[in-house]
Design a protein around this motif. Structure first.
Motif, PDB file in Angstrom:
ATOM      1  N   ALA A  73       0.933  -1.152   0.213  1.00  0.00           N
ATOM      2  CA  ALA A  73       0.117  -0.129  -0.144  1.00  0.00           C
ATOM      3  C   ALA A  73       0.794   1.382  -0.020  1.00  0.00           C
ATOM      4  N   ALA A  74       1.775   1.253   0.935  1.00  0.00           N
ATOM      5  CA  ALA A  74       2.952   2.336   0.857  1.00  0.00           C
ATOM      6  C   ALA A  74       3.552   2.573  -0.437  1.00  0.00           C
ATOM      7  N   LEU A  75       4.008   1.744  -1.265  1.00  0.00           N
ATOM      8  CA  LEU A  75       4.450   1.898  -2.592  1.00  0.00           C
ATOM      9  C   LEU A  75       3.603   2.128  -3.427  1.00  0.00           C
ATOM     10  N   SER A  76       2.273   1.537  -3.736  1.00  0.00           N
ATOM     11  CA  SER A  76       1.233   1.969  -4.670  1.00  0.00           C
ATOM     12  C   SER A  76       0.936   3.338  -4.200  1.00  0.00           C
ATOM     13  N   GLY A  77       0.832   3.891  -3.139  1.00  0.00           N
ATOM     14  CA  GLY A  77       0.607   5.179  -2.804  1.00  0.00           C
ATOM     15  C   GLY A  77       1.651   6.362  -3.356  1.00  0.00           C
ATOM     16  N   LEU A  78       2.821   5.844  -3.297  1.00  0.00           N
ATOM     17  CA  LEU A  78       3.842   6.550  -3.675  1.00  0.00           C
ATOM     18  C   LEU A  78       3.811   6.825  -5.258  1.00  0.00           C
ATOM     19  N   ALA A  79       3.478   5.633  -5.973  1.00  0.00           N
ATOM     20  CA  ALA A  79       3.178   5.776  -7.478  1.00  0.00           C
ATOM     21  C   ALA A  79       2.066   6.755  -7.926  1.00  0.00           C
ATOM     22  N   ALA A  80       1.111   6.877  -6.970  1.00  0.00           N
ATOM     23  CA  ALA A  80      -0.042   7.558  -7.354  1.00  0.00           C
ATOM     24  C   ALA A  80       0.335   9.292  -6.966  1.00  0.00           C
ATOM     25  N   GLY A  89      10.964  -2.495  -6.486  1.00  0.00           N
ATOM     26  CA  GLY A  89      11.935  -3.275  -5.717  1.00  0.00           C
ATOM     27  C   GLY A  89      11.261  -4.574  -5.496  1.00  0.00           C
ATOM     28  N   THR A  90      11.530  -4.892  -4.115  1.00  0.00           N
ATOM     29  CA  THR A  90      10.777  -6.172  -3.658  1.00  0.00           C
ATOM     30  C   THR A  90      10.205  -5.939  -2.229  1.00  0.00           C
ATOM     31  N   LEU A 100       7.766 -17.081   2.603  1.00  0.00           N
ATOM     32  CA  LEU A 100       7.649 -15.890   2.063  1.00  0.00           C
ATOM     33  C   LEU A 100       7.980 -16.019   0.611  1.00  0.00           C
ATOM     34  N   HIS A 101       7.583 -15.137  -0.214  1.00  0.00           N
ATOM     35  CA  HIS A 101       7.823 -14.730  -1.518  1.00  0.00           C
ATOM     36  C   HIS A 101       8.393 -13.434  -1.547  1.00  0.00           C
ATOM     37  N   SER A 102       9.481 -13.272  -2.260  1.00  0.00           N
ATOM     38  CA  SER A 102      10.227 -11.950  -2.614  1.00  0.00           C
ATOM     39  C   SER A 102       9.517 -11.473  -3.742  1.00  0.00           C
ATOM     40  N   ARG A 103       8.775 -10.441  -3.546  1.00  0.00           N
ATOM     41  CA  ARG A 103       7.637 -10.009  -4.786  1.00  0.00           C
ATOM     42  C   ARG A 103       7.917  -8.648  -5.098  1.00  0.00           C
ATOM     43  N   CYS A 104       8.036  -8.504  -6.619  1.00  0.00           N
ATOM     44  CA  CYS A 104       8.171  -7.150  -7.271  1.00  0.00           C
ATOM     45  C   CYS A 104       7.011  -6.821  -7.840  1.00  0.00           C
ATOM     46  N   TYR A 105       6.508  -5.717  -7.485  1.00  0.00           N
ATOM     47  CA  TYR A 105       5.006  -5.072  -8.134  1.00  0.00           C
ATOM     48  C   TYR A 105       5.553  -4.080  -9.270  1.00  0.00           C
ATOM     49  N   LEU A 106       4.763  -3.996 -10.108  1.00  0.00           N
ATOM     50  CA  LEU A 106       4.866  -2.830 -11.135  1.00  0.00           C
ATOM     51  C   LEU A 106       3.447  -2.137 -10.953  1.00  0.00           C
ATOM     52  N   PHE A 107       3.593  -0.721 -10.596  1.00  0.00           N
ATOM     53  CA  PHE A 107       2.032   0.097 -10.423  1.00  0.00           C
ATOM     54  C   PHE A 107       2.302   1.114 -11.467  1.00  0.00           C
ATOM     55  N   ASP A 108       1.090   1.300 -11.890  1.00  0.00           N
ATOM     56  CA  ASP A 108       1.030   2.709 -12.826  1.00  0.00           C
ATOM     57  C   ASP A 108       0.935   3.857 -12.067  1.00  0.00           C
ATOM     58  N   ASP A 109       0.799   4.965 -12.842  1.00  0.00           N
ATOM     59  CA  ASP A 109       0.798   6.319 -12.325  1.00  0.00           C
ATOM     60  C   ASP A 109      -0.440   6.710 -11.340  1.00  0.00           C
ATOM     61  N   LYS A 110      -1.346   5.925 -11.382  1.00  0.00           N
ATOM     62  CA  LYS A 110      -2.460   6.047 -10.464  1.00  0.00           C
ATOM     63  C   LYS A 110      -2.447   5.193  -9.228  1.00  0.00           C
ATOM     64  N   GLY A 111      -1.188   4.327  -9.154  1.00  0.00           N
ATOM     65  CA  GLY A 111      -1.017   3.467  -8.039  1.00  0.00           C
ATOM     66  C   GLY A 111      -1.625   1.995  -8.214  1.00  0.00           C
TER      67      GLY A 111
END
Length: 283
Positions: A73-80, A89-90, A100-111
């Protein structure tokens, strides 16, 4: 297309790491007087950008599940907030087996989450540094798919750090349509000094993709871990477009994806390869 890679020196304090990334994104906004008028901007963070700990099991207390992840949520918020496409990152996510999974997300410019990738290759090796033994599989389990995501910049394939040593993954991403491959990483100083640059250039040449590799750099957590840095953008011909050898902060580059297709037309490696393609599926 404009790409910005952030080189970090992350530690155990999630709030401090998040504040650093926030401050750097604010700097991007100050440099871009009217971000809304600009073409889409891709930002890439390194591996473990919100939590870099000497003991992998510390990741468990921050791991989210499919219903709730404060780090996501924090990273999505930064993208938006900063109106950037973000290869984030991960972060740790709970897996079915209790690891655990080490997961990388790709967010658009709206989060909005465009896709994600779970690290396939786990770093279980001995290194001649202060840590000596790395055993990611004690805490993490490997993913089971590859990921290529449509964006305004082109098709972006995702990989993470140790994946860089496995050319079959990069071939699979290329065959799935990747034109750009992101490599969020935290290479050790010992291995990075001898292998980081040559591996990035080799993977770019083999896949005929643009490689964008954002790295951790320096001594972390009172010197318990040390990473190599040298965030890089490498062209499909193996040429170094831009790099930041040391220090924290931004590395900027402008990339022309048309060059990818020109090189592929002139040297059609994918058609010439006589070996069977890798079998992992894309999703």
């Amino acid at each position: 297309m404009h790409i910005s890679l952030l080189q970090c020196q992350s530690g155990q304090d999630v709030s401090a790491n998040l504040q650093f990334i926030q401050s750097q994104l604010e700097q991007l906004n100050r440099e871009n007087v009217d971000p809304a008028a600009l073409s889409p901007h891709l930002v890439v963070l390194p591996e473990c950008s919100l939590l870099f700990d000497g003991h992998e099991r510390a990741q468990i207390s921050y791991a989210g599940d499919c219903h709730h992840s404060p780090l996501q949520a924090a990273l999505s918020g930064l993208a938006a907030q900063h109106r950037v496409y973000l290869v984030a990152g991960t972060i740790p996510r709970l897996a079915d087996d209790g690891r655990l999974h080490s997961r990388c997300y790709l967010f658009d410019d709206k989060g909005v989450t465009l896709g994600h990738y779970d690290k396939l290759h786990l770093f279980d090796v001995n290194v001649a540094d202060a840590t000596q033994q790395y055993r990611e599989s004690d805490t993490f389990c490997p993913g089971d798919h590859i990921s290529v995501i449509d964006t305004p910049f082109g098709k972006i394939g995702l990989s993470i750090c140790y994946d860089l040593r496995f050319p079959d993954l990069f071939r699979a991403l290329r065959l799935a349509g990747a034109e750009i491959i992101a490599v969020p990483a935290a290479f050790t100083k010992v291995t990075g000094e001898v292998h980081w640059q040559v591996l990035l250039q080799a993977r770019a040449i083999e896949s005929q993709c643009v490689i964008v590799a954002a790295a951790q750099w320096g001594a972390h957590n009172q010197g318990s871990r040390e990473t190599w840095g040298q965030s890089m953008v490498v062209g499909p011909w193996g040429n170094i477009i831009a790099q930041r050898p040391t220090g924290t902060g931004w590395l900027h580059a402008d990339v022309d994806v048309a060059e990818v297709h020109r090189i592929r037309r002139n040297m059609p490696l994918a058609q010439h390869n006589r070996f069977a393609p890798p079998q992992l599926m894309c999703r």
